[in-house]
Enzyme design. Structure first.
Site, PDB file in Angstrom:
ATOM      1  N   LEU A 125       0.828  -1.208   0.000  1.00  0.00           N
ATOM      2  CA  LEU A 125       0.000   0.000   0.000  1.00  0.00           C
ATOM      3  C   LEU A 125       0.862   1.258   0.000  1.00  0.00           C
ATOM      4  CD1 LEU A 125      -3.055  -0.054   0.142  1.00  0.00           C
ATOM      5  CD2 LEU A 125      -2.916   0.445   2.550  1.00  0.00           C
ATOM      6  N   SER A 126       0.221   2.356  -0.379  1.00  0.00           N
ATOM      7  CA  SER A 126       0.819   3.684  -0.291  1.00  0.00           C
ATOM      8  C   SER A 126       1.873   3.977  -1.337  1.00  0.00           C
ATOM      9  CB  SER A 126       1.370   3.994   1.109  1.00  0.00           C
ATOM     10  OG  SER A 126       2.716   3.673   1.265  1.00  0.00           O
ATOM     11  N   LYS A 127       1.747   3.408  -2.496  1.00  0.00           N
ATOM     12  CA  LYS A 127       2.602   3.827  -3.620  1.00  0.00           C
ATOM     13  C   LYS A 127       2.271   5.281  -3.943  1.00  0.00           C
ATOM     14  CE  LYS A 127       5.560   0.905  -5.063  1.00  0.00           C
ATOM     15  NZ  LYS A 127       5.218  -0.504  -5.063  1.00  0.00           N
ATOM     16  N   ARG A 128       0.987   5.537  -4.067  1.00  0.00           N
ATOM     17  CA  ARG A 128       0.569   6.929  -4.236  1.00  0.00           C
ATOM     18  C   ARG A 128      -0.266   7.265  -3.017  1.00  0.00           C
ATOM     19  NH1 ARG A 128      -2.446   6.786  -9.656  1.00  0.00           N
ATOM     20  NH2 ARG A 128      -2.876   4.761  -8.784  1.00  0.00           N
ATOM     21  N   HIS A 129       0.245   8.202  -2.212  1.00  0.00           N
ATOM     22  CA  HIS A 129      -0.369   8.376  -0.904  1.00  0.00           C
ATOM     23  C   HIS A 129      -1.826   8.814  -0.960  1.00  0.00           C
ATOM     24  CE1 HIS A 129       0.005   8.156   3.337  1.00  0.00           C
ATOM     25  NE2 HIS A 129      -0.659   9.289   3.433  1.00  0.00           N
TER      26      HIS A 129
END
Ligand code: GLU
Length: 533
Positions: free
Chosen positions: A279-283
């Site tokens: 998760l959180s590649k693109r915040h």
């Protein structure tokens, strides 16, 4: 923990499921849970799940939900992030019983206001021999790291200062050499019981060097602060993401060193992107604040995370469950252990349900109207498109919402002012003449449509009744139905995509439709000429 019956676990010979059942059925009275975010940015969906599950667990046992701000890593603390966290939790309905804004008997609830406490505890461990002062310079630590990397090994501190002689240590202290305090990491091989995963073991001492407890600037690291606070705040159950499971092994060394009974630990499974990646590649995709700003309703987000990781006796997969019911159904032993993928389609569906539910109850419905008005005025504020007062009135907003929500046209209110639906609020700009369908006499077809519509009473302008009317116009004007629809869509909305023309007319209403058609006729090029706007 003082007010909690300790559960003696004999794990050998028991299945993991039996262990989980044993532990969760022996939940103690006076449950205290905590959510302990670091103010390093927005709350993300994983943290929302931790907050929610701690809240649900506490509530389902008549316990206390504590909020603690872990801001000891000064370099990562973002100004304003704590206030945003507090307000987001409030929006989500997860109000703590104790915490920075509500206070409580075991505060302060912000770690940077408790540094003296951590320093005292670090000293206590140094005195007992469970921790030691480390004087290694940054240069030496860097060298160790580089050597490990060159050997393709995992960098680790070599615990050199554990073995300093008393004289050497005294000498370094007298010279005022900067130092940190490290924990002697020992005896970490034994498994510990995890309320979700059953017995788990990480022999961290075999893998890592001694961890820092107190930094040279006097601030504690997460490990020390978290353990001291969980103890001081009477936390009985720690529910947190599985990425903290390795840290738990270190924390248990600390509990032993202090002579404290540890709380019970439950780790929550990893949440991944829909494709299974971290998760959180693109915040913004995982930030709760950005979801709220994009129009996702708090109850949809809460249900989204609940449906992602399990933990409930019964939970409707395709309906919204309110917090009270989530509390009743919450069951830690049902939390999944395998990682769970987010499914944005599910969130979209839940949000549509949430909007429909709000639309059907008077108070929230009035709030929806107000949000729509704000979105419309905000969207067209700096554009040349005129927004008439009429479209901001309750009656019209209600009609648009009824249509959009019943037909499942939108997932969020924001989509109501997107390109395809902007025509609902603003008169289209000039007619894109170059994109008109090849029709011999567009003016004639439009005039006929306007005349037919004018003869119809407003209450008959439903999609069902409009379709035969438009077919009749197509026949009489000898314009193919598809071409007529393209022509009308451009006239009414200025764009080539969007809802069906009959739906458009039904929502726009009589007067507005005829006015737009008339304005379009006046912009049509005279035969043989091409006007550009
Ligand atoms: N401050 C940690 C975080 O940011 C808390 C971890 C824990 O719950 O112990 O997630």
């Amino acid at each position: 923990m003082p007010n909690c019956l300790s559960v003696q676990l004999v794990t050998s010979g028991l299945s993991q499921l039996a262990v989980r059942h044993l532990r969760t059925s022996a939940i103690c009275q006076n449950v205290r849970t905590r959510f302990a975010p670091s103010p390093t940015g927005d709350l993300h969906l994983g943290s929302l799940r931790s907050a929610l599950y701690n809240y649900l667990f506490a509530r389902s046992h008549g316990g206390t939900f504590v909020l603690r701000i872990e801001d000891t890593d000064r370099s990562r603390t973002v100004p304003g992030a704590t206030d945003r966290l507090l307000s987001t939790l409030q929006t989500m309905g997860l109000c703590p019983d104790e915490g920075p804004s509500v206070g409580g008997a075991r505060g302060p609830y912000v770690q940077s206001e408790r540094t003296a406490l951590y320093q005292e505890h670090a000293e206590q461990l140094v005195a007992s021999g469970a921790a030691y002062r480390c004087f290694c310079s940054r240069g030496r630590l860097d060298l160790l790291r580089r050597k490990a990397v060159s050997r393709a090994e995992k960098p680790r501190y070599d615990n050199r200062c554990r073995h300093l002689t008393d004289d050497k240590r005294r000498h370094l202290l007298e010279r005022g050499v900067k130092h940190v305090v490290r924990l002697k990491l020992e005896d970490t091989a034994a498994p510990f019981p995890d309320l979700v995963y059953g017995p788990v073991a990480f022999d961290v001492a075999a893998q890592e060097g001694d961890p820092v407890l107190l930094k040279a600037d006097g601030f504690p690291t997460y490990h020390l602060a978290s353990v001291v606070d969980d103890r001081m705040m009477g936390v009985t159950h720690v529910l947190r993401g599985v990425e903290w499971q390795v840290s738990t092994s270190k924390h248990l060394v600390l509990y032993r060193a202090f002579g404290w009974e540890p709380p019970q630990f439950a780790h929550l499974p990893l949440i991944t992107n829909p494709d299974g990646t971290k998760l959180s590649k693109r915040h913004s995709d995982v930030s709760v604040e950005s979801h709220l700003a994009r129009g996702f309703q708090p109850e949809a987000l809460l249900n989204y995370v609940c449906l992602t990781g399990g933990g409930f006796r019964q939970l409707e997969q395709t309906a919204l469950t309110d917090l009270t019911h989530l509390i009743e159904q919450f069951d830690l032993s049902r939390v999944h252990t395998n990682s769970c993928r987010l499914d944005p389609h599910r969130l979209h569906h839940l949000n549509q349900l949430a909007l429909r539910r709000r639309f059907s109850s008077p108070g929230p419905r009035a709030e929806l109207f107000e949000t729509v008005r704000q979105l419309v005025t905000g969207r067209f504020k700096d554009s040349d498109h005129a927004v008439s007062q009429r479209v901001l009135e309750d009656q019209y907003v209600e009609k648009v919402l009824a249509w959009a929500l019943e037909e499942g046209r939108v997932t969020t209110l924001q989509e109501l002012v997107g390109r395809d639906l902007a025509y609902l609020w603003a008169v289209p700009g000039c007619l894109p003449v170059g994109r008109l369908p090849a029709v011999a006499d567009p003016g004639g077809a439009l005039r006929l449509t306007a005349a037919e519509l004018a003869a119809w009473p407003e209450e008959d302008l439903t999609r069902e009744r409009l379709v035969p009317l438009l077919r009749a116009v197509s026949e009489r004007s000898q314009v193919k139905f598809g071409a007529l629809m393209r022509l009308l869509r451009l006239a009414l909305s200025g764009v080539e995509e969007g809802p069906g023309v009959a739906e458009m007319i039904a929502v726009l209403g009589h007067a507005e439709t005829i006015q737009r058609i008339t304005s379009c006729i006046s912009q049509l090029p005279a035969e043989g000429t091409v006007q550009s706007c």
